[in-house]
Design a protein around this motif. Structure first.
Motif, short mmCIF file in Angstrom:
data_model
loop_
_atom_site.label_atom_id
_atom_site.label_comp_id
_atom_site.label_asym_id
_atom_site.label_seq_id
_atom_site.Cartn_x
_atom_site.Cartn_y
_atom_site.Cartn_z
N ILE A 203 0.84 -1.21 0.00
CA ILE A 203 0.00 0.00 0.00
C ILE A 203 0.87 1.25 0.00
CG2 ILE A 203 -1.62 1.34 1.41
CD1 ILE A 203 -2.79 -1.43 2.32
N ALA A 204 1.90 1.26 0.85
CA ALA A 204 2.80 2.42 0.90
C ALA A 204 3.56 2.59 -0.41
CB ALA A 204 3.79 2.24 2.07
N ASP A 205 3.92 1.49 -1.04
CA ASP A 205 4.68 1.52 -2.29
C ASP A 205 3.81 1.99 -3.46
OD1 ASP A 205 7.03 0.99 -3.87
OD2 ASP A 205 6.13 -0.88 -4.53
N LEU A 206 2.55 1.56 -3.47
CA LEU A 206 1.68 1.80 -4.63
C LEU A 206 0.90 3.10 -4.54
CD1 LEU A 206 0.75 0.53 -7.30
CD2 LEU A 206 -1.07 -0.64 -6.03
N SER A 207 0.59 3.55 -3.33
CA SER A 207 -0.29 4.73 -3.18
C SER A 207 0.18 5.95 -3.97
CB SER A 207 -0.44 5.08 -1.70
OG SER A 207 -1.18 4.08 -1.03
N PRO A 208 1.47 6.32 -3.92
CA PRO A 208 1.90 7.51 -4.67
C PRO A 208 1.80 7.34 -6.19
CG PRO A 208 3.54 6.88 -3.01
CD PRO A 208 2.59 5.75 -3.15
N GLN A 209 1.68 6.11 -6.65
CA GLN A 209 1.71 5.86 -8.10
C GLN A 209 0.39 6.16 -8.78
OE1 GLN A 209 4.75 5.18 -9.20
NE2 GLN A 209 5.36 5.14 -7.04
N LYS A 210 -0.70 6.17 -8.01
CA LYS A 210 -2.02 6.33 -8.65
C LYS A 210 -2.15 7.67 -9.37
CE LYS A 210 -4.56 7.99 -4.56
NZ LYS A 210 -3.39 8.10 -3.68
N ASP A 211 -1.47 8.68 -8.87
CA ASP A 211 -1.56 10.00 -9.50
C ASP A 211 -0.63 10.15 -10.70
OD1 ASP A 211 -3.47 10.87 -7.65
OD2 ASP A 211 -1.91 11.36 -6.19
N LEU A 212 0.20 9.13 -10.95
CA LEU A 212 1.08 9.16 -12.11
C LEU A 212 0.44 8.47 -13.31
CD1 LEU A 212 4.48 8.23 -10.39
CD2 LEU A 212 3.58 10.50 -10.90
N MET A 213 -0.70 7.82 -13.08
CA MET A 213 -1.39 7.08 -14.12
C MET A 213 -2.60 7.86 -14.63
SD MET A 213 -0.63 4.09 -15.38
CE MET A 213 0.01 2.45 -15.12
#
Length: 258
Positions: A203-213
């Motif tokens: 969750i910590a690893d993936l959460s910041p990525q959602k705004d890059l997609m």
């Protein structure tokens, strides 16, 4: 004399042809086989990234498709599915009822059920091959790959972390506690990590990525086949819900023991 000259010319020609063909063969034999390519000599272009992602997806699909994993861990476990009398391969299909009784060892080792390959579900090596490939891809994206910059780099990074998190999420549901690592070339044996910790890490690893997609991919051929922002949000939701239920169940067991 003419024949002698012609023969000498033919010999010289054949010698040269052999020399060049030998050199060509030598160069051909020196080509690195594709299954031995590492991150250092493979990630040289955007096309390489796309090829590697295709391999990663295929590897994951190959693993879940090698056995009847969807049914064996899903509806068959409900105990509400029964084989019709006279059905094709009746003795083999009885595995559905065996799974419904939670008799996992019989489902795995009874020869009547070999077609379903239930034992393969217990093996996680191919899942870790997926994770290792993703770890190397992420490492190379961080270093920089020629032709992969800006939004492309962000999207590939987000997609790679999505695949890694999804693979860990899938394994946690199958195996509970599992080893967790993100290093590109990890070789040392590791102990199992608590499933809640694994999901928290994801969750910590993936959460910041959602705004890059983006919400939707421009290429129609990629829509529904590759993750966009909605897929990342959905996976985060599932991991949070599983963690919440796991923590609640743990707390309940502690209270009952008291």
């Amino acid at each position: 004399m003419k024949n002698l000259i012609k023969n000498k010319i033919s010999v010289i020609g054949l010698s040269l042809a052999f020399l060049f063909s030998f050199q060509a063969c030598k160069d051909y034999l020196n080509i690195e086989p594709i299954d031995r390519l590492t991150g250092n000599n493979f990630y040289l272009s955007k096309k390489d990234v796309e090829s590697n992602l295709a391999f990663i997806y295929a590897r994951f699909f190959e693993k879940i498709n090698e056995t009847w994993v969807m049914g064996a861990i899903g509806e068959a476990r409900s105990g509400e599915i029964f084989v019709s009398e006279g059905a094709n391969s009746y003795n083999s299909r009885k595995v559905i009822e065996v799974l419904g009784k939670n008799n996992i060892l019989e489902a795995m080792y009874n020869p009547n059920y070999d077609w379903y390959k239930i034992r393969e579900i217990t093996k996680w090596d191919k899942y870790y091959e997926v994770i290792q490939s993703v770890n190397i891809l992420i490492s190379k994206l961080e270093e920089g790959i020629p032709g992969v910059t800006g939004s492309d780099q962000d999207r590939y990074m987000a997609e790679a972390k999505f695949i890694r998190s999804f693979t860990y999420f899938w394994m946690v549901r199958l195996y509970g506690d599992v080893p967790y690592y993100t290093e590109a070339y990890h070789t040392e044996p590791m102990p199992r990590e608590k499933m809640v910790t694994v999901l928290n890490n994801c969750i910590a690893d993936l959460s910041p990525q959602k705004d890059l997609m983006p919400w939707s991919l421009n290429d129609p051929g990629l829509r529904g086949a590759r993750p966009a922002k909605g897929a990342i949000i959905a996976l985060l939701m599932h991991m949070n819900m599983w963690n919440a239920s796991l923590i609640l169940e743990t707390s309940r067991n502690i209270i009952l023991k008291q």
